[in-house]
Design a protein around this motif. Sequence first.
Motif, PDB file in Angstrom:
ATOM      1  N   HIS A   1      -8.617  10.041  -0.969  1.00  0.00           N
ATOM      2  CA  HIS A   1      -8.529   9.683  -2.385  1.00  0.00           C
ATOM      3  C   HIS A   1      -9.581  10.434  -3.198  1.00  0.00           C
ATOM      4  O   HIS A   1      -9.403  10.648  -4.390  1.00  0.00           O
ATOM      5  CB  HIS A   1      -8.714   8.178  -2.563  1.00  0.00           C
ATOM      6  CG  HIS A   1      -7.534   7.382  -2.131  1.00  0.00           C
ATOM      7  ND1 HIS A   1      -7.471   6.010  -2.255  1.00  0.00           N
ATOM      8  CD2 HIS A   1      -6.362   7.748  -1.567  1.00  0.00           C
ATOM      9  CE1 HIS A   1      -6.310   5.576  -1.793  1.00  0.00           C
ATOM     10  NE2 HIS A   1      -5.626   6.619  -1.364  1.00  0.00           N
TER      11      HIS A   1
ATOM     12  N   ARG B   1     -15.817  12.357  -7.871  1.00  0.00           N
ATOM     13  CA  ARG B   1     -15.256  11.148  -8.481  1.00  0.00           C
ATOM     14  C   ARG B   1     -16.322  10.066  -8.681  1.00  0.00           C
ATOM     15  O   ARG B   1     -17.069   9.750  -7.758  1.00  0.00           O
ATOM     16  CB  ARG B   1     -14.148  10.593  -7.583  1.00  0.00           C
ATOM     17  CG  ARG B   1     -13.440   9.370  -8.123  1.00  0.00           C
ATOM     18  CD  ARG B   1     -12.481   8.797  -7.083  1.00  0.00           C
ATOM     19  NE  ARG B   1     -11.577   7.799  -7.643  1.00  0.00           N
ATOM     20  CZ  ARG B   1     -10.780   7.011  -6.920  1.00  0.00           C
ATOM     21  NH1 ARG B   1     -10.772   7.110  -5.599  1.00  0.00           N
ATOM     22  NH2 ARG B   1      -9.982   6.140  -7.504  1.00  0.00           N
TER      23      ARG B   1
ATOM     24  N   ASP C   1      -8.397   7.322   2.575  1.00  0.00           N
ATOM     25  CA  ASP C   1      -9.068   6.873   1.354  1.00  0.00           C
ATOM     26  C   ASP C   1     -10.205   7.842   1.075  1.00  0.00           C
ATOM     27  O   ASP C   1     -10.165   8.975   1.521  1.00  0.00           O
ATOM     28  CB  ASP C   1      -9.534   5.417   1.494  1.00  0.00           C
ATOM     29  CG  ASP C   1      -9.569   4.673   0.163  1.00  0.00           C
ATOM     30  OD1 ASP C   1     -10.210   5.181  -0.779  1.00  0.00           O
ATOM     31  OD2 ASP C   1      -8.947   3.602   0.048  1.00  0.00           O
ATOM     32  N   ASP C   2     -11.246   7.424   0.353  1.00  0.00           N
ATOM     33  CA  ASP C   2     -12.314   8.344  -0.007  1.00  0.00           C
ATOM     34  C   ASP C   2     -12.977   8.941   1.241  1.00  0.00           C
ATOM     35  O   ASP C   2     -13.230   8.238   2.220  1.00  0.00           O
ATOM     36  CB  ASP C   2     -13.362   7.627  -0.845  1.00  0.00           C
ATOM     37  CG  ASP C   2     -12.832   7.204  -2.205  1.00  0.00           C
ATOM     38  OD1 ASP C   2     -12.004   7.934  -2.772  1.00  0.00           O
ATOM     39  OD2 ASP C   2     -13.238   6.134  -2.700  1.00  0.00           O
TER      40      ASP C   2
ATOM     41  N   TYR D   1     -11.693   1.758 -13.878  1.00  0.00           N
ATOM     42  CA  TYR D   1     -11.204   1.482 -12.529  1.00  0.00           C
ATOM     43  C   TYR D   1     -10.986  -0.030 -12.343  1.00  0.00           C
ATOM     44  O   TYR D   1     -11.770  -0.851 -12.813  1.00  0.00           O
ATOM     45  CB  TYR D   1     -12.200   1.998 -11.506  1.00  0.00           C
ATOM     46  CG  TYR D   1     -11.713   1.902 -10.078  1.00  0.00           C
ATOM     47  CD1 TYR D   1     -10.817   2.831  -9.568  1.00  0.00           C
ATOM     48  CD2 TYR D   1     -12.137   0.881  -9.246  1.00  0.00           C
ATOM     49  CE1 TYR D   1     -10.358   2.753  -8.264  1.00  0.00           C
ATOM     50  CE2 TYR D   1     -11.687   0.794  -7.938  1.00  0.00           C
ATOM     51  CZ  TYR D   1     -10.795   1.726  -7.452  1.00  0.00           C
ATOM     52  OH  TYR D   1     -10.347   1.637  -6.157  1.00  0.00           O
TER      53      TYR D   1
ATOM     54  N   ASP E   1     -11.883   4.878   4.418  1.00  0.00           N
ATOM     55  CA  ASP E   1     -12.985   5.676   3.892  1.00  0.00           C
ATOM     56  C   ASP E   1     -13.766   6.267   5.065  1.00  0.00           C
ATOM     57  O   ASP E   1     -14.025   5.584   6.057  1.00  0.00           O
ATOM     58  CB  ASP E   1     -13.919   4.814   3.058  1.00  0.00           C
ATOM     59  CG  ASP E   1     -13.271   4.278   1.789  1.00  0.00           C
ATOM     60  OD1 ASP E   1     -12.146   3.769   1.869  1.00  0.00           O
ATOM     61  OD2 ASP E   1     -13.908   4.351   0.731  1.00  0.00           O
TER      62      ASP E   1
ATOM     63  N   ASP F   1      -2.995  16.534  -0.132  1.00  0.00           N
ATOM     64  CA  ASP F   1      -3.178  15.087  -0.152  1.00  0.00           C
ATOM     65  C   ASP F   1      -4.594  14.681  -0.558  1.00  0.00           C
ATOM     66  O   ASP F   1      -5.003  13.543  -0.316  1.00  0.00           O
ATOM     67  CB  ASP F   1      -2.847  14.497   1.224  1.00  0.00           C
ATOM     68  CG  ASP F   1      -1.401  14.742   1.625  1.00  0.00           C
ATOM     69  OD1 ASP F   1      -0.524  14.570   0.759  1.00  0.00           O
ATOM     70  OD2 ASP F   1      -1.161  15.120   2.787  1.00  0.00           O
TER      71      ASP F   1
ATOM     72  N   ASN G   1      -7.641   2.040   3.219  1.00  0.00           N
ATOM     73  CA  ASN G   1      -9.098   1.869   3.156  1.00  0.00           C
ATOM     74  C   ASN G   1      -9.819   2.602   4.281  1.00  0.00           C
ATOM     75  O   ASN G   1     -10.897   2.188   4.697  1.00  0.00           O
ATOM     76  CB  ASN G   1      -9.487   0.390   3.172  1.00  0.00           C
ATOM     77  CG  ASN G   1      -8.776  -0.416   2.106  1.00  0.00           C
ATOM     78  OD1 ASN G   1      -7.902  -1.222   2.415  1.00  0.00           O
ATOM     79  ND2 ASN G   1      -9.120  -0.191   0.851  1.00  0.00           N
TER      80      ASN G   1
ATOM     81  N   TRP H   1       0.858  -1.201   0.000  1.00  0.00           N
ATOM     82  CA  TRP H   1       0.000   0.000   0.000  1.00  0.00           C
ATOM     83  C   TRP H   1       0.879   1.231   0.000  1.00  0.00           C
ATOM     84  O   TRP H   1       1.705   1.416   0.899  1.00  0.00           O
ATOM     85  CB  TRP H   1      -0.895  -0.008   1.227  1.00  0.00           C
ATOM     86  CG  TRP H   1      -1.774   1.198   1.361  1.00  0.00           C
ATOM     87  CD1 TRP H   1      -2.826   1.534   0.559  1.00  0.00           C
ATOM     88  CD2 TRP H   1      -1.701   2.219   2.371  1.00  0.00           C
ATOM     89  NE1 TRP H   1      -3.419   2.690   0.998  1.00  0.00           N
ATOM     90  CE2 TRP H   1      -2.751   3.134   2.118  1.00  0.00           C
ATOM     91  CE3 TRP H   1      -0.865   2.436   3.456  1.00  0.00           C
ATOM     92  CZ2 TRP H   1      -2.975   4.253   2.907  1.00  0.00           C
ATOM     93  CZ3 TRP H   1      -1.090   3.559   4.250  1.00  0.00           C
ATOM     94  CH2 TRP H   1      -2.124   4.456   3.982  1.00  0.00           C
ATOM     95  N   LYS H   2       0.707   2.073  -0.992  1.00  0.00           N
ATOM     96  CA  LYS H   2       1.487   3.299  -1.103  1.00  0.00           C
ATOM     97  C   LYS H   2       2.961   2.998  -0.874  1.00  0.00           C
ATOM     98  O   LYS H   2       3.573   2.188  -1.547  1.00  0.00           O
ATOM     99  CB  LYS H   2       0.953   4.360  -0.124  1.00  0.00           C
ATOM    100  CG  LYS H   2      -0.435   4.878  -0.461  1.00  0.00           C
ATOM    101  CD  LYS H   2      -0.857   5.984   0.491  1.00  0.00           C
ATOM    102  CE  LYS H   2      -2.212   6.540   0.136  1.00  0.00           C
ATOM    103  NZ  LYS H   2      -2.665   7.600   1.069  1.00  0.00           N
TER     104      LYS H   2
ATOM    105  N   ASP I   1      -6.695  13.687  -3.544  1.00  0.00           N
ATOM    106  CA  ASP I   1      -6.415  13.254  -4.911  1.00  0.00           C
ATOM    107  C   ASP I   1      -7.471  13.714  -5.906  1.00  0.00           C
ATOM    108  O   ASP I   1      -7.144  14.097  -7.029  1.00  0.00           O
ATOM    109  CB  ASP I   1      -6.290  11.725  -4.959  1.00  0.00           C
ATOM    110  CG  ASP I   1      -5.061  11.225  -4.233  1.00  0.00           C
ATOM    111  OD1 ASP I   1      -4.088  11.994  -4.117  1.00  0.00           O
ATOM    112  OD2 ASP I   1      -5.066  10.069  -3.772  1.00  0.00           O
ATOM    113  N   ARG I   2      -8.747  13.650  -5.518  1.00  0.00           N
ATOM    114  CA  ARG I   2      -9.825  13.964  -6.454  1.00  0.00           C
ATOM    115  C   ARG I   2     -10.942  14.685  -5.708  1.00  0.00           C
ATOM    116  O   ARG I   2     -11.185  14.399  -4.539  1.00  0.00           O
ATOM    117  CB  ARG I   2     -10.370  12.688  -7.107  1.00  0.00           C
ATOM    118  CG  ARG I   2      -9.275  11.867  -7.804  1.00  0.00           C
ATOM    119  CD  ARG I   2      -9.693  10.423  -8.009  1.00  0.00           C
ATOM    120  NE  ARG I   2      -8.570   9.614  -8.463  1.00  0.00           N
ATOM    121  CZ  ARG I   2      -7.726   8.959  -7.656  1.00  0.00           C
ATOM    122  NH1 ARG I   2      -7.890   9.024  -6.335  1.00  0.00           N
ATOM    123  NH2 ARG I   2      -6.738   8.241  -8.146  1.00  0.00           N
TER     124      ARG I   2
END
Length: 479
Positions: free
Chosen positions: A334, A367, A300-301, A401, A279, A361, A277, A188-189, A363-364
């Motif tokens: 994310h 989405r 994460d999201d 994806y 989220d 940090d 993860n 992970w990363k 990312d989006r």
Amino acid sequence: MTDKQKRQHLKTLGLAGAGLSLWSLNGCSSVSAVATSSSDAADDVLWQQADAIIASIAPTSFAKRDFVITEFGAKVGIDSSDAINAAIAKCASAGGGRVVVPAGRFNTGPVHLKSNVNLHLQKDAVLSFYAEPERYLPAVFTRWEGVELMGYSPLIYAFEQENIAVTGEGIVEGNGSNTQWWPWKGKWKHTPWQLDAKTDQANTRTPLFGMAEAGVPVAERVFAQNYLRPPFIQPYRCKRVLIEGITIRNSPFWLINPVLSEDVIVRGVNCVSHGPNSDGCNPESSNRVLIENCLFDTGDDCIALKSGRNNDGRRLATPVQNVVIQDCMMRAGHGGVVLGSEISGGARNIFARRCRMSSPDLDRGIRIKTNSVRGGLIENIYIRDIDIGEVKDAIVINFFYEEGDAGQHLPQVKNLHISNLRVQKAQRAFELRGFERAPISGVSLHHVQFNQTASIGVLENVAKIDQVDLTLNGEALQL
């Protein structure tokens, strides 16, 4: 605006036809709307539906009785699991009320909520969960990345309960770290832990997904060696759920995960967890959900709306629907407001407004992530009044994806409308990647500004976009 223009605009927003009726929350009735003389007024008509969703959510209500866990034997610094669950049982049998965690740090294993119980953490209270997997057995009926199984109990879990809550000013601590829970992720990363092939989640994840595709009954999806980290808070098939005020830290996996639940309110919650993860809030296949005034600073999201993975999502065929997200702050993550990737059951009637996002940090911003193995119909998604300070990619719709175009279930996006979006700094304005055989369509962008943006980004297999007042670095933008 001419009558023809009004019709076309409302058609773009998904409100044309049927007398401009707004869709029903239950799918069987409608609320009539009146056509207006401008696109902004038409947007206002549409956003009445968000208010209607909020008004339709059945609230929780609890008896004014308190059951303080220290009166059942809980003590600071020792295992208080039995005392907490005894207090919950007593509260439920008495007809409900609050189970109160007073100031202090109390250690516990899994907490299982029962109907009419409000788990209330007072100021300076910390409910600290052991990071010992064996404590989260026996297995319970749960869902992991959109697939049902008999797995570890979530840290706070409720199954087929009604009128439940987790509230207060206290902290729930999951104790996920680079030595506990998180290493099961595997690579992970930058992988800040020693890799161990024996405990990699792929050892359980791969066979679980295979069972789901083969239609193995959920009761038989049991693993002697399970390396799937449990979510923190998971109401499963519950009705009337409130999560309010608390701070959630260092979750093993997803933080807030209502599954197949109805009438859910997540309000004023601080989600702070930077593990894999992590989220923040992932409503899955749930109906009538409000997420408001929350902070997300996650690994994460921040918010991800989901409805099941592949065959398992199609088996249950239950969309995530009638969701309102408002007045939230997103920092690291994310994605800010996300749909997918486990979206096979579909998503519809989703509203997000008055949110702020910003982080080096992040990312989006907005989405959608899916593919032709997932499929799923994503429709009636409305986003407005969003301020993004700093982000890598502002708007992302990605049909490639994970597995990419490797299946026969084409994703569909209908009536995605973004208005009044302001982006101060981005590396890319867009990543829009559709299939040649199924291009992205049904998107409208009105009053969208990209400032200090390095590039327009990727536009691949995109049908015509309905656009009004787009600017990139101060210049008019025509896609």
